[in-house]
Write a protein that holds these residues in place. Sequence first.
Motif, PDB file in Angstrom:
ATOM      1  N   VAL A  84      78.594  16.197  38.958  1.00 15.24           N
ATOM      2  CA  VAL A  84      78.047  14.957  39.504  1.00 15.24           C
ATOM      3  C   VAL A  84      78.670  14.762  40.882  1.00 15.24           C
ATOM      4  O   VAL A  84      79.888  14.824  41.038  1.00 15.24           O
ATOM      5  CB  VAL A  84      78.365  13.748  38.599  1.00 15.24           C
ATOM      6  CG1 VAL A  84      77.917  12.448  39.253  1.00 15.24           C
ATOM      7  CG2 VAL A  84      77.703  13.909  37.241  1.00 15.24           C
ATOM      8  N   ARG A  85      77.831  14.549  41.875  1.00 17.45           N
ATOM      9  CA  ARG A  85      78.319  14.352  43.241  1.00 17.45           C
ATOM     10  C   ARG A  85      78.212  12.887  43.671  1.00 17.45           C
ATOM     11  O   ARG A  85      79.055  12.381  44.399  1.00 17.45           O
ATOM     12  CB  ARG A  85      77.526  15.232  44.203  1.00 17.45           C
ATOM     13  CG  ARG A  85      78.054  15.129  45.621  1.00 17.45           C
ATOM     14  CD  ARG A  85      77.487  16.164  46.530  1.00 17.45           C
ATOM     15  NE  ARG A  85      78.109  16.048  47.847  1.00 17.45           N
ATOM     16  CZ  ARG A  85      77.817  16.795  48.869  1.00 17.45           C
ATOM     17  NH1 ARG A  85      76.922  17.751  48.741  1.00 17.45           N
ATOM     18  NH2 ARG A  85      78.419  16.614  50.017  1.00 17.45           N
ATOM     19  N   PHE A  86      77.166  12.219  43.220  1.00 14.45           N
ATOM     20  CA  PHE A  86      76.936  10.822  43.583  1.00 14.45           C
ATOM     21  C   PHE A  86      76.806   9.999  42.307  1.00 14.45           C
ATOM     22  O   PHE A  86      75.994  10.314  41.442  1.00 14.45           O
ATOM     23  CB  PHE A  86      75.670  10.688  44.439  1.00 14.45           C
ATOM     24  CG  PHE A  86      75.726  11.488  45.704  1.00 14.45           C
ATOM     25  CD1 PHE A  86      76.544  11.102  46.757  1.00 14.45           C
ATOM     26  CD2 PHE A  86      74.977  12.647  45.841  1.00 14.45           C
ATOM     27  CE1 PHE A  86      76.605  11.849  47.920  1.00 14.45           C
ATOM     28  CE2 PHE A  86      75.022  13.400  47.004  1.00 14.45           C
ATOM     29  CZ  PHE A  86      75.843  13.000  48.052  1.00 14.45           C
ATOM     30  N   TYR A  87      77.604   8.950  42.224  1.00  9.22           N
ATOM     31  CA  TYR A  87      77.618   8.110  41.039  1.00  9.22           C
ATOM     32  C   TYR A  87      76.762   6.861  41.249  1.00  9.22           C
ATOM     33  O   TYR A  87      76.500   6.454  42.372  1.00  9.22           O
ATOM     34  CB  TYR A  87      79.060   7.699  40.702  1.00  9.22           C
ATOM     35  CG  TYR A  87      79.881   8.881  40.253  1.00  9.22           C
ATOM     36  CD1 TYR A  87      79.938   9.245  38.914  1.00  9.22           C
ATOM     37  CD2 TYR A  87      80.580   9.653  41.176  1.00  9.22           C
ATOM     38  CE1 TYR A  87      80.676  10.336  38.505  1.00  9.22           C
ATOM     39  CE2 TYR A  87      81.322  10.753  40.777  1.00  9.22           C
ATOM     40  CZ  TYR A  87      81.367  11.088  39.436  1.00  9.22           C
ATOM     41  OH  TYR A  87      82.088  12.178  39.039  1.00  9.22           O
ATOM     42  N   VAL A  88      76.344   6.267  40.154  1.00 11.58           N
ATOM     43  CA  VAL A  88      75.573   5.028  40.194  1.00 11.58           C
ATOM     44  C   VAL A  88      76.493   3.878  39.779  1.00 11.58           C
ATOM     45  O   VAL A  88      77.496   4.093  39.093  1.00 11.58           O
ATOM     46  CB  VAL A  88      74.348   5.099  39.254  1.00 11.58           C
ATOM     47  CG1 VAL A  88      73.324   6.090  39.765  1.00 11.58           C
ATOM     48  CG2 VAL A  88      74.746   5.452  37.834  1.00 11.58           C
ATOM     49  N   GLU A  89      76.142   2.663  40.213  1.00  8.62           N
ATOM     50  CA  GLU A  89      76.936   1.490  39.841  1.00  8.62           C
ATOM     51  C   GLU A  89      76.845   1.215  38.351  1.00  8.62           C
ATOM     52  O   GLU A  89      77.801   0.781  37.726  1.00  8.62           O
ATOM     53  CB  GLU A  89      76.452   0.258  40.605  1.00  8.62           C
ATOM     54  CG  GLU A  89      77.098   0.101  41.950  1.00  8.62           C
ATOM     55  CD  GLU A  89      76.751  -1.225  42.588  1.00  8.62           C
ATOM     56  OE1 GLU A  89      76.805  -2.272  41.907  1.00  8.62           O
ATOM     57  OE2 GLU A  89      76.431  -1.198  43.778  1.00  8.62           O
ATOM     58  N   ASN A  90      75.663   1.447  37.791  1.00 12.77           N
ATOM     59  CA  ASN A  90      75.431   1.146  36.389  1.00 12.77           C
ATOM     60  C   ASN A  90      74.606   2.286  35.787  1.00 12.77           C
ATOM     61  O   ASN A  90      73.601   2.701  36.369  1.00 12.77           O
ATOM     62  CB  ASN A  90      74.679  -0.183  36.271  1.00 12.77           C
ATOM     63  CG  ASN A  90      74.614  -0.678  34.858  1.00 12.77           C
ATOM     64  OD1 ASN A  90      74.551   0.089  33.901  1.00 12.77           O
ATOM     65  ND2 ASN A  90      74.627  -1.999  34.710  1.00 12.77           N
ATOM     66  N   ILE A  91      75.008   2.729  34.625  1.00  8.58           N
ATOM     67  CA  ILE A  91      74.348   3.864  33.973  1.00  8.58           C
ATOM     68  C   ILE A  91      72.875   3.570  33.676  1.00  8.58           C
ATOM     69  O   ILE A  91      72.068   4.489  33.559  1.00  8.58           O
ATOM     70  CB  ILE A  91      75.130   4.278  32.700  1.00  8.58           C
ATOM     71  CG1 ILE A  91      74.809   5.716  32.288  1.00  8.58           C
ATOM     72  CG2 ILE A  91      74.867   3.331  31.554  1.00  8.58           C
ATOM     73  CD1 ILE A  91      75.494   6.748  33.068  1.00  8.58           C
ATOM     74  N   THR A  92      72.511   2.289  33.594  1.00 11.03           N
ATOM     75  CA  THR A  92      71.116   1.929  33.315  1.00 11.03           C
ATOM     76  C   THR A  92      70.195   2.247  34.485  1.00 11.03           C
ATOM     77  O   THR A  92      68.970   2.207  34.332  1.00 11.03           O
ATOM     78  CB  THR A  92      70.985   0.430  32.952  1.00 11.03           C
ATOM     79  OG1 THR A  92      71.460  -0.357  34.049  1.00 11.03           O
ATOM     80  CG2 THR A  92      71.767   0.105  31.694  1.00 11.03           C
ATOM     81  N   GLN A  93      70.772   2.575  35.641  1.00 11.98           N
ATOM     82  CA  GLN A  93      69.966   2.975  36.799  1.00 11.98           C
ATOM     83  C   GLN A  93      69.384   4.379  36.625  1.00 11.98           C
ATOM     84  O   GLN A  93      68.454   4.749  37.337  1.00 11.98           O
ATOM     85  CB  GLN A  93      70.792   2.920  38.078  1.00 11.98           C
ATOM     86  CG  GLN A  93      71.182   1.514  38.477  1.00 11.98           C
ATOM     87  CD  GLN A  93      72.090   1.519  39.686  1.00 11.98           C
ATOM     88  OE1 GLN A  93      73.221   1.987  39.627  1.00 11.98           O
ATOM     89  NE2 GLN A  93      71.573   1.004  40.787  1.00 11.98           N
ATOM     90  N   LEU A  94      69.942   5.142  35.701  1.00 15.88           N
ATOM     91  CA  LEU A  94      69.450   6.492  35.452  1.00 15.88           C
ATOM     92  C   LEU A  94      68.226   6.423  34.553  1.00 15.88           C
ATOM     93  O   LEU A  94      68.195   5.682  33.574  1.00 15.88           O
ATOM     94  CB  LEU A  94      70.545   7.353  34.810  1.00 15.88           C
ATOM     95  CG  LEU A  94      71.825   7.487  35.633  1.00 15.88           C
ATOM     96  CD1 LEU A  94      72.871   8.255  34.850  1.00 15.88           C
ATOM     97  CD2 LEU A  94      71.549   8.147  36.971  1.00 15.88           C
TER      98      LEU A  94
END
Length: 139
Positions: A84-94
């Motif tokens: 993983v190179r770029f993370y999201v603020e909240n997993i629900t964004q995936l």
Amino acid sequence: MTDGKLCQVQLLDDRKLELLVQPKLLSYELLDLVSSHFNLKEKEFFGLAFFDDNGQCKWLQMDRRVLEHDFSKKPGAISLNFLVRFYVENITQLKDIITVELFYLNAKSAIYNGVIEVETENVFRLAANALQEAKGDYT
């Protein structure tokens, strides 16, 4: 067609993928190829990394040819890690369950290898979640 360089990619599910990288292959094409092994649709969050001779982790630049990077001078196959190179603020964004699973595997590995430090009170909760994922419900 044998003028390429052998490349070994460590995947997040502990599999290793061996490929012969041709001189003209671009990094984003290699990422596409590796992503296809997971049927990954949200590949914009992932990248391929390697360790240089000083032990520094470096990312492949997607607009450059793979073999143009400053890999270790040690003989043998090029060693890359799919991470993983770029993370999201909240997993629900995936949007895709495969992406969520790969984020989980990346976090699990980072915690286990000491890349991410976890407060003591959270260690047992994370361990319980990992057991739940691996073994299912306790009966």
